[in-house]
Design a protein around this motif. Structure first.
Motif, PDB file in Angstrom:
ATOM      1  N   SER A  54       7.217  -2.550   1.317  1.00  0.00           N
ATOM      2  CA  SER A  54       5.858  -2.471   0.768  1.00  0.00           C
ATOM      3  C   SER A  54       4.836  -2.205   1.856  1.00  0.00           C
ATOM      4  O   SER A  54       4.981  -2.662   2.990  1.00  0.00           O
ATOM      5  CB  SER A  54       5.494  -3.776   0.050  1.00  0.00           C
ATOM      6  OG  SER A  54       6.354  -4.038  -1.024  1.00  0.00           O
ATOM      7  N   VAL A  55       3.803  -1.494   1.479  1.00  0.00           N
ATOM      8  CA  VAL A  55       2.619  -1.318   2.316  1.00  0.00           C
ATOM      9  C   VAL A  55       1.497  -2.103   1.657  1.00  0.00           C
ATOM     10  O   VAL A  55       1.124  -1.841   0.504  1.00  0.00           O
ATOM     11  CB  VAL A  55       2.223   0.164   2.435  1.00  0.00           C
ATOM     12  CG1 VAL A  55       0.918   0.309   3.209  1.00  0.00           C
ATOM     13  CG2 VAL A  55       3.332   0.963   3.107  1.00  0.00           C
ATOM     14  N   LEU A  56       0.974  -3.085   2.359  1.00  0.00           N
ATOM     15  CA  LEU A  56      -0.116  -3.923   1.856  1.00  0.00           C
ATOM     16  C   LEU A  56      -1.389  -3.595   2.614  1.00  0.00           C
ATOM     17  O   LEU A  56      -1.386  -3.535   3.850  1.00  0.00           O
ATOM     18  CB  LEU A  56       0.230  -5.404   2.022  1.00  0.00           C
ATOM     19  CG  LEU A  56       1.456  -5.907   1.252  1.00  0.00           C
ATOM     20  CD1 LEU A  56       1.788  -7.340   1.660  1.00  0.00           C
ATOM     21  CD2 LEU A  56       1.213  -5.822  -0.250  1.00  0.00           C
ATOM     22  N   ARG A  57      -2.479  -3.374   1.896  1.00  0.00           N
ATOM     23  CA  ARG A  57      -3.750  -3.017   2.512  1.00  0.00           C
ATOM     24  C   ARG A  57      -4.870  -3.876   1.912  1.00  0.00           C
ATOM     25  O   ARG A  57      -4.852  -4.203   0.725  1.00  0.00           O
ATOM     26  CB  ARG A  57      -4.086  -1.545   2.266  1.00  0.00           C
ATOM     27  CG  ARG A  57      -3.080  -0.555   2.796  1.00  0.00           C
ATOM     28  CD  ARG A  57      -3.134  -0.422   4.291  1.00  0.00           C
ATOM     29  NE  ARG A  57      -4.439   0.022   4.759  1.00  0.00           N
ATOM     30  CZ  ARG A  57      -4.784   0.021   6.049  1.00  0.00           C
ATOM     31  NH1 ARG A  57      -3.952  -0.414   6.971  1.00  0.00           N
ATOM     32  NH2 ARG A  57      -5.989   0.445   6.408  1.00  0.00           N
ATOM     33  N   MET A  58      -5.844  -4.220   2.766  1.00  0.00           N
ATOM     34  CA  MET A  58      -7.019  -4.959   2.313  1.00  0.00           C
ATOM     35  C   MET A  58      -8.270  -4.122   2.533  1.00  0.00           C
ATOM     36  O   MET A  58      -8.368  -3.361   3.499  1.00  0.00           O
ATOM     37  CB  MET A  58      -7.168  -6.280   3.072  1.00  0.00           C
ATOM     38  CG  MET A  58      -6.061  -7.287   2.847  1.00  0.00           C
ATOM     39  SD  MET A  58      -5.821  -7.805   1.128  1.00  0.00           S
ATOM     40  CE  MET A  58      -7.483  -8.338   0.676  1.00  0.00           C
ATOM     41  N   HIS A  81      -4.198  -3.919  -2.047  1.00  0.00           N
ATOM     42  CA  HIS A  81      -3.443  -2.755  -2.508  1.00  0.00           C
ATOM     43  C   HIS A  81      -1.986  -2.886  -2.084  1.00  0.00           C
ATOM     44  O   HIS A  81      -1.688  -3.442  -1.023  1.00  0.00           O
ATOM     45  CB  HIS A  81      -3.989  -1.470  -1.874  1.00  0.00           C
ATOM     46  CG  HIS A  81      -5.466  -1.285  -2.015  1.00  0.00           C
ATOM     47  ND1 HIS A  81      -6.031  -0.407  -2.912  1.00  0.00           N
ATOM     48  CD2 HIS A  81      -6.521  -1.843  -1.348  1.00  0.00           C
ATOM     49  CE1 HIS A  81      -7.340  -0.429  -2.796  1.00  0.00           C
ATOM     50  NE2 HIS A  81      -7.667  -1.302  -1.855  1.00  0.00           N
ATOM     51  N   LYS A  82      -1.115  -2.316  -2.893  1.00  0.00           N
ATOM     52  CA  LYS A  82       0.306  -2.318  -2.530  1.00  0.00           C
ATOM     53  C   LYS A  82       0.970  -1.014  -2.960  1.00  0.00           C
ATOM     54  O   LYS A  82       0.878  -0.609  -4.121  1.00  0.00           O
ATOM     55  CB  LYS A  82       1.048  -3.494  -3.161  1.00  0.00           C
ATOM     56  CG  LYS A  82       2.534  -3.539  -2.750  1.00  0.00           C
ATOM     57  CD  LYS A  82       3.261  -4.753  -3.301  1.00  0.00           C
ATOM     58  CE  LYS A  82       3.463  -4.680  -4.798  1.00  0.00           C
ATOM     59  NZ  LYS A  82       4.504  -5.629  -5.267  1.00  0.00           N
ATOM     60  N   PHE A  83       1.609  -0.356  -2.004  1.00  0.00           N
ATOM     61  CA  PHE A  83       2.522   0.746  -2.294  1.00  0.00           C
ATOM     62  C   PHE A  83       3.938   0.229  -2.085  1.00  0.00           C
ATOM     63  O   PHE A  83       4.275  -0.252  -1.000  1.00  0.00           O
ATOM     64  CB  PHE A  83       2.267   1.936  -1.362  1.00  0.00           C
ATOM     65  CG  PHE A  83       1.035   2.725  -1.680  1.00  0.00           C
ATOM     66  CD1 PHE A  83       1.111   3.854  -2.492  1.00  0.00           C
ATOM     67  CD2 PHE A  83      -0.203   2.355  -1.170  1.00  0.00           C
ATOM     68  CE1 PHE A  83      -0.026   4.588  -2.794  1.00  0.00           C
ATOM     69  CE2 PHE A  83      -1.346   3.081  -1.460  1.00  0.00           C
ATOM     70  CZ  PHE A  83      -1.261   4.203  -2.277  1.00  0.00           C
TER      71      PHE A  83
END
Length: 542
Positions: A54-58, A81-83
């Motif tokens: 997963s890619v987690l972004r704030m 956000h999560k990809f």
């Protein structure tokens, strides 16, 4: 136009300079709604078989409340956000963090807790006297954790720079628990950029009250996941305290440096006026931004502390000319010196003054005019001699100098690794697991064109060469490096990929997760989604 082949020496070539007359960048500062469930992405290209997780972004995702605009880039309500990457496919999901700031704003339809640049909106149901007594009770610090996300033990926390961090579920993106760090540590807040050892130990720094009610800086240590499943925060501790150059005006801190044996803290001339923080805000409705001021005479100080045993080296006094500093790139030891690579902004003026949304949403020509007056960015290398008997830096690969002055201070002059007019190399990343705290060759960053993110840059810190990825009307985010499994220190440190969330307004699918080869910045794949993704600040791949 895609320009991954722009190879330049020292500065960006003019052929790689891009104008944005359509002002499409405004879309990354628009409010969005959260998603009820993950949506599938359209993958173009082939995702490497080894790349998953997963890619987690704030970042901020809501820029107005109750019809009233939020003022600053850092005021928007936190959106996670999560990809998800699995078996060559990708899905995208996002949810608002259920902070007190968000829940109360949604409930009362107004800004209830003061943010970085937006004051709380008065409760219309209260008269002036009840409002006064509400303020008198004390300052309510925001828990709008929109800046970054990292792990403590086995748990994931969204963070900002206050004393509050928020535990989240990385799978469902559900908000789990608000945590007050003041219950565990003597700090008023910590940075959003901790360092993590290979065993999972987390180090961070924040300001605190020191001796005689003066301000100081505490470096703290949070242990890794415990075998008995107990909470690591309960066993956290202050390692060492560093003095502040001004008793009641600590410097703003966004990051710090760490090697195998040392901590490096850069004390910049951007100060927090504690008197304004405690009085003016409480009674006049000021914001965090109103509490900052510049010290025009102190320059910039570098402080050193040892890790084991933890101790402040008060005999090592390093000073240089004034600059803003938000992001350290890397710090390492070499032959009796400490090498410190930084993303700097020249001068005393606070760069955040230029990050108000009204500025960032202007027409392109107005954005450029404003940036002309802002502090100018530069990637710099400073070298700190550990042996105070030596006045000159003897490392053969750098032009940085250090000169001992009669008063015992060592004056530092940097080597410039990158400089371009109104073009910043910011939000830096390295092969952290392999090269953090060690000599390295490559840094990856987000290129800011007059503060607008429009490129991804690879910087060779040894040769000063740069590679650039750019595409027309595309606005990327901080590139995250993911090493190819099995890569060792003996192999190339750039063996892996870069991941960046890119917004392309007007496209059929206006946002995508970009996957680049970290060696040459050639595109490997992109995963396009039918959703606008607002600006993201920091994050992690796991």
């Amino acid at each position: 136009m895609t320009t991954s082949e722009c190879l330049t020496l020292n500065i960006y070539d003019q052929k790689c300079f891009v104008e944005h007359p359509a002002a499409g960048y405004r879309k990354i500062f628009d409010s969005v709604e959260e998603l009820n469930e993950a949506i599938p992405a359209e993958v173009i290209g082939t995702i490497p078989s080894w790349l998953g997780g997963s890619v987690l972004r704030m970042g901020p995702g809501l820029f107005e409340v109750g019809g009233e605009p939020l003022n600053h880039l850092f005021d928007g309500q936190a959106l996670i956000h999560k990809f998800d990457l699995k078996d060559g496919g990708v899905t995208y999901h996002r949810r608002f963090l259920r902070s007190d700031a968000y829940v109360r704003a949604m409930t009362e339809n107004r800004v209830v807790i003061t943010e970085f640049g937006t004051a709380a909106f008065p409760d219309p149901c209260k008269n002036v006297f009840s409002r006064f007594f509400t303020y008198f009770k004390g300052i309510e610090v925001t828990d709008n954790c929109s800046v970054n996300i990292y792990t403590i033990g086995e748990d994931f926390y969204a963070v900002t720079e206050s004393n509050y961090i928020t535990k989240v579920d990385p799978d469902s993106l559900e908000t789990l628990k608000k945590v007050d760090l003041c219950k565990y540590l003597s700090v008023n807040g910590v940075t959003a950029h901790p360092h993590t050892d290979t065993d999972g130990t987390v180090y961070n720094i924040g300001n605190c009250f020191g001796k005689n009610m003066s301000l100081a800086y505490n470096i703290v240590k949070i242990p890794p996941a415990q075998k008995d499943k107990s909470e690591p925060l309960e066993k956290s501790k202050v390692l060492v305290q560093l003095p502040s150059s001004e008793r009641l005006k600590p410097s703003y801190i966004h990051s710090f440096g760490m090697t195998d044996n040392y901590f490096v803290f850069v004390e910049q001339p951007v100060k927090i006026n504690l008197f304004k923080f405690l009085s003016a805000w409480a009674f006049t409705g000021a914001t965090y931004m109103d509490c900052f001021e510049s010290n025009y005479s102190m320059g910039t100080w570098f402080h050193l502390a040892t890790k084991d045993p933890p101790d402040y080296l008060n005999s090592h006094r390093f000073r240089t000319s004034a600059f803003n500093i938000f992001h350290h790139i890397n710090t390492y030891e070499d032959q009796g010196f400490i090498v410190v690579d930084l993303c700097t902004w020249k001068g005393h003026e606070f760069v955040y003054n230029y990050l108000y949304l009204a500025n960032l949403r202007q027409e392109w020509e107005e954005v450029k005019k404003a940036a002309v007056n802002a502090p100018q960015p530069e990637v710099r290398r400073y070298v700190l001699p550990l042996d105070q008997g030596k006045n000159l830096v003897s490392l053969s690969y750098t032009t940085a100098t250090a000169v001992l002055h009669p008063d015992g201070t060592v004056w530092l002059e940097p080597e410039v690794l990158f400089s371009g007019p109104r073009l910043a190399f910011e939000f830096p990343q390295i092969n952290y697991s392999q090269r953090s705290g060690k000599k390295y060759s490559f840094a990856y960053g987000l290129g800011l064109n007059h503060f607008i993110p429009d490129r991804i840059v690879k910087l060779n810190v040894q040769s000063k060469e740069t590679l650039t990825w750019q595409e027309d009307e595309c606005y990327p985010s901080e590139p995250m490096f993911v090493a190819k499994p099995g890569a060792t220190e003996e192999e190339e440190e750039d063996e892996g990929v870069l991941l960046s969330v890119v917004v392309k307004p007007g496209a059929q699918r206006p946002a995508f997760l970009l996957i680049l080869d970290a060696v040459d910045l050639k595109e490997i794949a992109r995963a396009e989604v039918d959703a606008i993704v607002p600006v993201t600040l920091h994050g992690m791949a796991q």
